[in-house]
Design a protein around this motif. Structure first.
Motif, PDB file in Angstrom:
ATOM      1  N   GLU A  61       0.813  -1.210   0.000  1.00 34.95           N
ATOM      2  CA  GLU A  61       0.000   0.000   0.000  1.00 34.95           C
ATOM      3  C   GLU A  61       0.854   1.272   0.000  1.00 34.95           C
ATOM      4  OE1 GLU A  61      -3.840  -1.629   2.510  1.00 34.95           O
ATOM      5  OE2 GLU A  61      -2.077  -0.969   3.621  1.00 34.95           O
ATOM      6  N   ILE A  62       2.177   1.102  -0.052  1.00 36.59           N
ATOM      7  CA  ILE A  62       3.104   2.233  -0.018  1.00 36.59           C
ATOM      8  C   ILE A  62       3.912   2.251  -1.304  1.00 36.59           C
ATOM      9  CG2 ILE A  62       5.107   3.217   1.152  1.00 36.59           C
ATOM     10  CD1 ILE A  62       3.983   2.109   3.742  1.00 36.59           C
ATOM     11  N   ASP A  63       4.038   3.440  -1.891  1.00 38.09           N
ATOM     12  CA  ASP A  63       4.783   3.628  -3.131  1.00 38.09           C
ATOM     13  C   ASP A  63       5.866   4.662  -2.875  1.00 38.09           C
ATOM     14  OD1 ASP A  63       5.360   3.479  -5.939  1.00 38.09           O
ATOM     15  OD2 ASP A  63       4.245   5.338  -6.213  1.00 38.09           O
ATOM     16  N   VAL A  64       7.123   4.312  -3.193  1.00 38.78           N
ATOM     17  CA  VAL A  64       8.260   5.217  -3.028  1.00 38.78           C
ATOM     18  C   VAL A  64       8.862   5.439  -4.407  1.00 38.78           C
ATOM     19  CG1 VAL A  64      10.499   5.557  -1.919  1.00 38.78           C
ATOM     20  CG2 VAL A  64       8.699   4.307  -0.707  1.00 38.78           C
ATOM     21  N   GLN A  65       8.966   6.712  -4.818  1.00 37.69           N
ATOM     22  CA  GLN A  65       9.504   7.050  -6.139  1.00 37.69           C
ATOM     23  C   GLN A  65      10.450   8.240  -6.031  1.00 37.69           C
ATOM     24  OE1 GLN A  65       6.402   7.974  -8.910  1.00 37.69           O
ATOM     25  NE2 GLN A  65       5.712   5.867  -9.086  1.00 37.69           N
ATOM     26  N   VAL A  66      11.439   8.269  -6.931  1.00 43.16           N
ATOM     27  CA  VAL A  66      12.328   9.424  -7.061  1.00 43.16           C
ATOM     28  C   VAL A  66      12.256   9.879  -8.508  1.00 43.16           C
ATOM     29  CG1 VAL A  66      14.686  10.282  -6.908  1.00 43.16           C
ATOM     30  CG2 VAL A  66      13.883   8.563  -5.285  1.00 43.16           C
ATOM     31  N   GLU A  67      11.967  11.173  -8.687  1.00 47.60           N
ATOM     32  CA  GLU A  67      11.910  11.728 -10.028  1.00 47.60           C
ATOM     33  C   GLU A  67      12.403  13.168  -9.987  1.00 47.60           C
ATOM     34  OE1 GLU A  67       8.730  12.585 -13.645  1.00 47.60           O
ATOM     35  OE2 GLU A  67       8.077  11.506 -11.871  1.00 47.60           O
TER      36      GLU A  67
END
Length: 150
Positions: A61-67
Motif C-alpha cells: 500500500e506504499i509507493d516510493v519514487q524518485v523523479e
C-alpha cells in the motif's frame, strides 16, 4: 508571499534550483504537513535516513519514487471493512503523499517497512569530477596554448 532572490544570484553560481525549492517550501500545503510524522536522520558521513510512521499500512500500500530530485512517498489504504463500528477512531489510515527535495547527488539506496515504520536509506555520492582538487600555480607554461598552422 514572494521573495526576491536577485541578491543571492548575484553572488552565487549554480544555485538555480534554490529559488524554486524555497518557493515550494513556503507555499507547501500546511494541512498535510503533519501526516505522516517523520524523522530525517544523519546516520554517517554522507548517509541519511528518513523514517515515516505509517502504522496500519502494508508494504503493498506504499509507493516510493524518485523523479527529478524529488522523493515522493505515497500511501493508499485499501477499503476498510464497512461492518466495523468504532467508538473512537484515533489511528490514521487515510491516504497520504509526502515529498522530499533531494540535494544534488543524493540517491535512495533502499526502503524497508518494519513495525509500522518506513525507513528510507539515502547516500550522497559526489562524483570524482565534482570533488575538490588542487590546481597547481606556476609561471613556466601558459594556461592556454595556441597552435598556429602555416
Amino acid at each position: 508571499m514572494k521573495i526576491d532572490l536577485t541578491p543571492l544570484y548575484a553572488n552565487t553560481v549554480g544555485f538555480d534550483r534554490f529559488g524554486s525549492l524555497l518557493d515550494a517550501a513556503l507555499s507547501a500545503d500546511r494541512q498535510s504537513a503533519g501526516y505522516p510524522p517523520y524523522d530525517i536522520e544523519l546516520v554517517g558521513e554522507n548517509k541519511y535516513a528518513i523514517t515515516l510512521a505509517v502504522a496500519g499500512f502494508q508494504d503493498n500500500e506504499i509507493d516510493v519514487q524518485v523523479e527529478q530530485g524529488v522523493l515522493t512517498v505515497r500511501g493508499r489504504k485499501e477499503d476498510q471493512k464497512k461492518d466495523s463500528r468504532y467508538l473512537h477512531r484515533g489511528i490514521a489510515t487515510r491516504s497520504f503523499e509526502r515529498k522530499f527535495n533531494l540535494a544534488d547527488h543524493v540517491e535512495v539506496v533502499n526502503a524497508q517497512l518494519d513495525n509500522g515504520l518506513l525507513k528510507i536509506a539515502l547516500v550522497k555520492e559526489i562524483p570524482e569530477a565534482m570533488k575538490p582538487r588542487k590546481i597547481p600555480v606556476g609561471n613556466q607554461t601558459p594556461a592556454i596554448e595556441n597552435s598556429v598552422e602555416s
